[in-house]
Motif scaffolding. Structure first.
Motif, PDB file in Angstrom:
ATOM      1  N   ALA A 106       0.864  -1.190   0.000  1.00 30.05           N
ATOM      2  CA  ALA A 106       0.000   0.000   0.000  1.00 30.05           C
ATOM      3  C   ALA A 106       0.899   1.239   0.000  1.00 30.05           C
ATOM      4  O   ALA A 106       1.679   1.440   0.935  1.00 30.05           O
ATOM      5  CB  ALA A 106      -0.912   0.016   1.222  1.00 30.05           C
ATOM      6  N   THR A 107       0.803   2.043  -1.048  1.00 29.64           N
ATOM      7  CA  THR A 107       1.630   3.245  -1.199  1.00 29.64           C
ATOM      8  C   THR A 107       0.770   4.494  -1.044  1.00 29.64           C
ATOM      9  O   THR A 107      -0.303   4.598  -1.654  1.00 29.64           O
ATOM     10  CB  THR A 107       2.316   3.265  -2.573  1.00 29.64           C
ATOM     11  N   ASN A 108       1.241   5.418  -0.244  1.00 29.90           N
ATOM     12  CA  ASN A 108       0.506   6.668  -0.007  1.00 29.90           C
ATOM     13  C   ASN A 108       0.603   7.562  -1.240  1.00 29.90           C
ATOM     14  O   ASN A 108       1.677   8.020  -1.618  1.00 29.90           O
ATOM     15  CB  ASN A 108       1.090   7.390   1.217  1.00 29.90           C
ATOM     16  N   THR A 109      -0.527   7.824  -1.874  1.00 28.26           N
ATOM     17  CA  THR A 109      -0.568   8.696  -3.057  1.00 28.26           C
ATOM     18  C   THR A 109      -1.115  10.088  -2.722  1.00 28.26           C
ATOM     19  O   THR A 109      -1.299  10.914  -3.615  1.00 28.26           O
ATOM     20  CB  THR A 109      -1.456   8.064  -4.144  1.00 28.26           C
ATOM     21  N   GLY A 110      -1.388  10.336  -1.441  1.00 25.54           N
ATOM     22  CA  GLY A 110      -1.919  11.623  -1.023  1.00 25.54           C
ATOM     23  C   GLY A 110      -0.828  12.642  -0.756  1.00 25.54           C
ATOM     24  O   GLY A 110       0.356  12.417  -1.038  1.00 25.54           O
ATOM     25  N   LYS A 111      -1.222  13.774  -0.165  1.00 26.01           N
ATOM     26  CA  LYS A 111      -0.294  14.861   0.121  1.00 26.01           C
ATOM     27  C   LYS A 111       0.062  14.959   1.600  1.00 26.01           C
ATOM     28  O   LYS A 111       0.921  15.752   1.978  1.00 26.01           O
ATOM     29  CB  LYS A 111      -0.907  16.195  -0.341  1.00 26.01           C
ATOM     30  N   VAL A 112      -0.588  14.165   2.440  1.00 22.39           N
ATOM     31  CA  VAL A 112      -0.303  14.155   3.874  1.00 22.39           C
ATOM     32  C   VAL A 112      -0.099  12.712   4.325  1.00 22.39           C
ATOM     33  O   VAL A 112      -0.556  11.769   3.671  1.00 22.39           O
ATOM     34  CB  VAL A 112      -1.448  14.804   4.677  1.00 22.39           C
ATOM     35  N   PRO A 113       0.584  12.497   5.451  1.00 23.29           N
ATOM     36  CA  PRO A 113       0.768  11.136   5.952  1.00 23.29           C
ATOM     37  C   PRO A 113      -0.573  10.498   6.304  1.00 23.29           C
ATOM     38  O   PRO A 113      -1.530  11.185   6.654  1.00 23.29           O
ATOM     39  CB  PRO A 113       1.627  11.335   7.207  1.00 23.29           C
ATOM     40  N   CYS A 114      -0.614   9.175   6.192  1.00 23.08           N
ATOM     41  CA  CYS A 114      -1.819   8.446   6.607  1.00 23.08           C
ATOM     42  C   CYS A 114      -1.422   7.254   7.468  1.00 23.08           C
ATOM     43  O   CYS A 114      -0.325   6.710   7.326  1.00 23.08           O
ATOM     44  CB  CYS A 114      -2.650   8.006   5.398  1.00 23.08           C
ATOM     45  N   ASN A 115      -2.305   6.871   8.354  1.00 25.26           N
ATOM     46  CA  ASN A 115      -2.071   5.741   9.254  1.00 25.26           C
ATOM     47  C   ASN A 115      -2.776   4.497   8.736  1.00 25.26           C
ATOM     48  O   ASN A 115      -3.980   4.525   8.465  1.00 25.26           O
ATOM     49  CB  ASN A 115      -2.582   6.053  10.653  1.00 25.26           C
ATOM     50  N   ALA A 116      -2.014   3.406   8.615  1.00 21.91           N
ATOM     51  CA  ALA A 116      -2.580   2.106   8.259  1.00 21.91           C
ATOM     52  C   ALA A 116      -2.732   1.311   9.555  1.00 21.91           C
ATOM     53  O   ALA A 116      -1.749   0.828  10.123  1.00 21.91           O
ATOM     54  CB  ALA A 116      -1.679   1.375   7.276  1.00 21.91           C
ATOM     55  N   TYR A 117      -3.949   1.227  10.054  1.00 27.06           N
ATOM     56  CA  TYR A 117      -4.191   0.598  11.349  1.00 27.06           C
ATOM     57  C   TYR A 117      -4.306  -0.922  11.231  1.00 27.06           C
ATOM     58  O   TYR A 117      -4.867  -1.449  10.269  1.00 27.06           O
ATOM     59  CB  TYR A 117      -5.470   1.157  11.973  1.00 27.06           C
ATOM     60  N   LYS A 118      -3.722  -1.569  12.216  1.00 22.63           N
ATOM     61  CA  LYS A 118      -3.817  -3.024  12.376  1.00 22.63           C
ATOM     62  C   LYS A 118      -3.420  -3.779  11.103  1.00 22.63           C
ATOM     63  O   LYS A 118      -2.317  -3.645  10.614  1.00 22.63           O
ATOM     64  CB  LYS A 118      -5.224  -3.387  12.844  1.00 22.63           C
ATOM     65  N   ALA A 119      -4.362  -4.551  10.556  1.00 21.63           N
ATOM     66  CA  ALA A 119      -4.071  -5.382   9.386  1.00 21.63           C
ATOM     67  C   ALA A 119      -5.071  -5.077   8.282  1.00 21.63           C
ATOM     68  O   ALA A 119      -6.161  -4.559   8.538  1.00 21.63           O
ATOM     69  CB  ALA A 119      -4.164  -6.866   9.765  1.00 21.63           C
ATOM     70  N   PRO A 120      -4.729  -5.380   7.040  1.00 23.23           N
ATOM     71  CA  PRO A 120      -5.710  -5.191   5.975  1.00 23.23           C
ATOM     72  C   PRO A 120      -6.871  -6.168   6.152  1.00 23.23           C
ATOM     73  O   PRO A 120      -6.678  -7.348   6.474  1.00 23.23           O
ATOM     74  CB  PRO A 120      -4.916  -5.496   4.699  1.00 23.23           C
ATOM     75  N   GLY A 121      -8.061  -5.659   5.954  1.00 22.59           N
ATOM     76  CA  GLY A 121      -9.231  -6.536   5.987  1.00 22.59           C
ATOM     77  C   GLY A 121      -9.454  -7.088   4.586  1.00 22.59           C
ATOM     78  O   GLY A 121      -9.727  -6.332   3.656  1.00 22.59           O
ATOM     79  N   LEU A 122      -9.300  -8.400   4.442  1.00 24.38           N
ATOM     80  CA  LEU A 122      -9.347  -9.018   3.104  1.00 24.38           C
ATOM     81  C   LEU A 122     -10.649  -9.792   2.905  1.00 24.38           C
ATOM     82  O   LEU A 122     -11.093 -10.561   3.762  1.00 24.38           O
ATOM     83  CB  LEU A 122      -8.158  -9.961   2.920  1.00 24.38           C
ATOM     84  N   ARG A 123     -11.205  -9.584   1.737  1.00 20.66           N
ATOM     85  CA  ARG A 123     -12.349 -10.377   1.296  1.00 20.66           C
ATOM     86  C   ARG A 123     -11.971 -11.010  -0.035  1.00 20.66           C
ATOM     87  O   ARG A 123     -11.766 -10.327  -1.035  1.00 20.66           O
ATOM     88  CB  ARG A 123     -13.585  -9.506   1.130  1.00 20.66           C
ATOM     89  N   ILE A 124     -11.848 -12.320  -0.026  1.00 24.13           N
ATOM     90  CA  ILE A 124     -11.445 -13.062  -1.220  1.00 24.13           C
ATOM     91  C   ILE A 124     -12.696 -13.520  -1.973  1.00 24.13           C
ATOM     92  O   ILE A 124     -13.552 -14.224  -1.412  1.00 24.13           O
ATOM     93  CB  ILE A 124     -10.571 -14.281  -0.846  1.00 24.13           C
ATOM     94  N   ASP A 125     -12.776 -13.102  -3.240  1.00 22.16           N
ATOM     95  CA  ASP A 125     -13.969 -13.362  -4.052  1.00 22.16           C
ATOM     96  C   ASP A 125     -15.220 -12.874  -3.305  1.00 22.16           C
ATOM     97  O   ASP A 125     -15.267 -11.740  -2.873  1.00 22.16           O
ATOM     98  CB  ASP A 125     -14.059 -14.847  -4.429  1.00 22.16           C
ATOM     99  N   GLU A 126     -16.189 -13.748  -3.159  1.00 22.86           N
ATOM    100  CA  GLU A 126     -17.442 -13.350  -2.514  1.00 22.86           C
ATOM    101  C   GLU A 126     -17.581 -13.965  -1.130  1.00 22.86           C
ATOM    102  O   GLU A 126     -18.694 -14.227  -0.653  1.00 22.86           O
ATOM    103  CB  GLU A 126     -18.624 -13.778  -3.389  1.00 22.86           C
ATOM    104  N   ALA A 127     -16.446 -14.172  -0.473  1.00 19.99           N
ATOM    105  CA  ALA A 127     -16.475 -14.793   0.858  1.00 19.99           C
ATOM    106  C   ALA A 127     -17.286 -13.947   1.844  1.00 19.99           C
ATOM    107  O   ALA A 127     -17.256 -12.718   1.804  1.00 19.99           O
ATOM    108  CB  ALA A 127     -15.056 -14.972   1.370  1.00 19.99           C
ATOM    109  N   GLN A 128     -18.003 -14.612   2.717  1.00 14.66           N
ATOM    110  CA  GLN A 128     -18.819 -13.924   3.715  1.00 14.66           C
ATOM    111  C   GLN A 128     -17.986 -13.423   4.892  1.00 14.66           C
ATOM    112  O   GLN A 128     -18.337 -12.429   5.526  1.00 14.66           O
ATOM    113  CB  GLN A 128     -19.912 -14.880   4.224  1.00 14.66           C
TER     114      GLN A 128
END
Length: 219
Positions: A106-128
């Motif tokens: 994940a690369t910051n493309t904005g103009k200010v710093p951003c915080n990436a909290y905890k872990a990415p929430g992943l949804r694979i295909d249509e998983a519930q």
């Protein structure tokens, strides 16, 4: 005593008396002049209290003024925001080692710093349900991404020992960013399409966001 001698002494006495009188007058005249001249000199050179105070205030520079007399402006610090799919670019790539792993960047493309909290929430295909998170990979601090910089997460897609179940070929991966208070994800999310598909089973898990590729692929 002759008449000449008597007149000579009388003349000398008269001269002496005249000299004493002249000296006395001179002394009296000098004493009368000095008091009148001293106050005039003092009034010309000594400033009044109000003048001295106003001069001091005018000369003192203002602490909020620049050399040109303009107010200083405080430099505002950049605000840190929460990372989302709108201010980051997400790339998912295959790696040769370790086996059955993908690298999420994940690369910051904005103009200010951003915080990436905890872990990415992943949804694979249509998983519930979201992909499980490897709790052992939690770092010491929140990952703050400066503009142009990146953070990483490692995704184990399947068990290398073949112990996973319910395997299938995934075509799509949604990457959600967690909110600051942990109450859920924030919109928008990022979506990655697997052109050739990726095999995924029940052993799939993702790490917390990490500051380096090496740390992301350690788990």
């Amino acid at each position: 005593m002759s008449a000449f001698t008597h007149r000579h002494r009388k003349n000398l006495l008269a001269v002496g008396i005249a000299a004493l009188a002249t000296a006395s007058l001179a002394a009296c005249g000098g004493a009368d002049e000095s008091p009148t001249s001293a106050p005039s000199n003092a009034s010309a050179t000594v400033p009044t209290p109000s003048t001295a105070a106003s001069t001091t205030l005018a000369a003192a520079p203002s602490s909020n003024a620049t050399a040109f007399g303009e107010p200083k402006t405080e430099k505002k610090t950049s605000q840190t925001v929460t990372c989302t799919g709108a201010n980051t670019k997400v790339v998912v790539s295959k790696v040769s080692n370790p086996l059955n792993h993908l690298l999420i960047t994940a690369t910051n493309t904005g103009k200010v710093p951003c915080n990436a909290y905890k872990a990415p929430g992943l949804r694979i295909d249509e998983a519930q349900a979201a992909t499980q998170i490897n709790q052992d990979s939690q770092p010491q601090a929140v990952m703050t991404i400066k503009p142009g910089e990146s953070v990483y997460a490692g995704l184990t897609t399947s068990s290398a020992a073949g112990e996973g179940t319910d395997g299938f070929t995934a075509r799509k991966l949604e990457v959600h960013f967690d909110s600051r208070d942990g109450s859920g994800s924030v919109d928008p999310h990022a979506t990655w399409i697997f052109k050739s598909g990726v095999y995924v089973d029940s052993a799939a898990q993702v790490t917390f966001w990490q500051s380096s590729v090496a740390e992301a692929l350690t788990w």
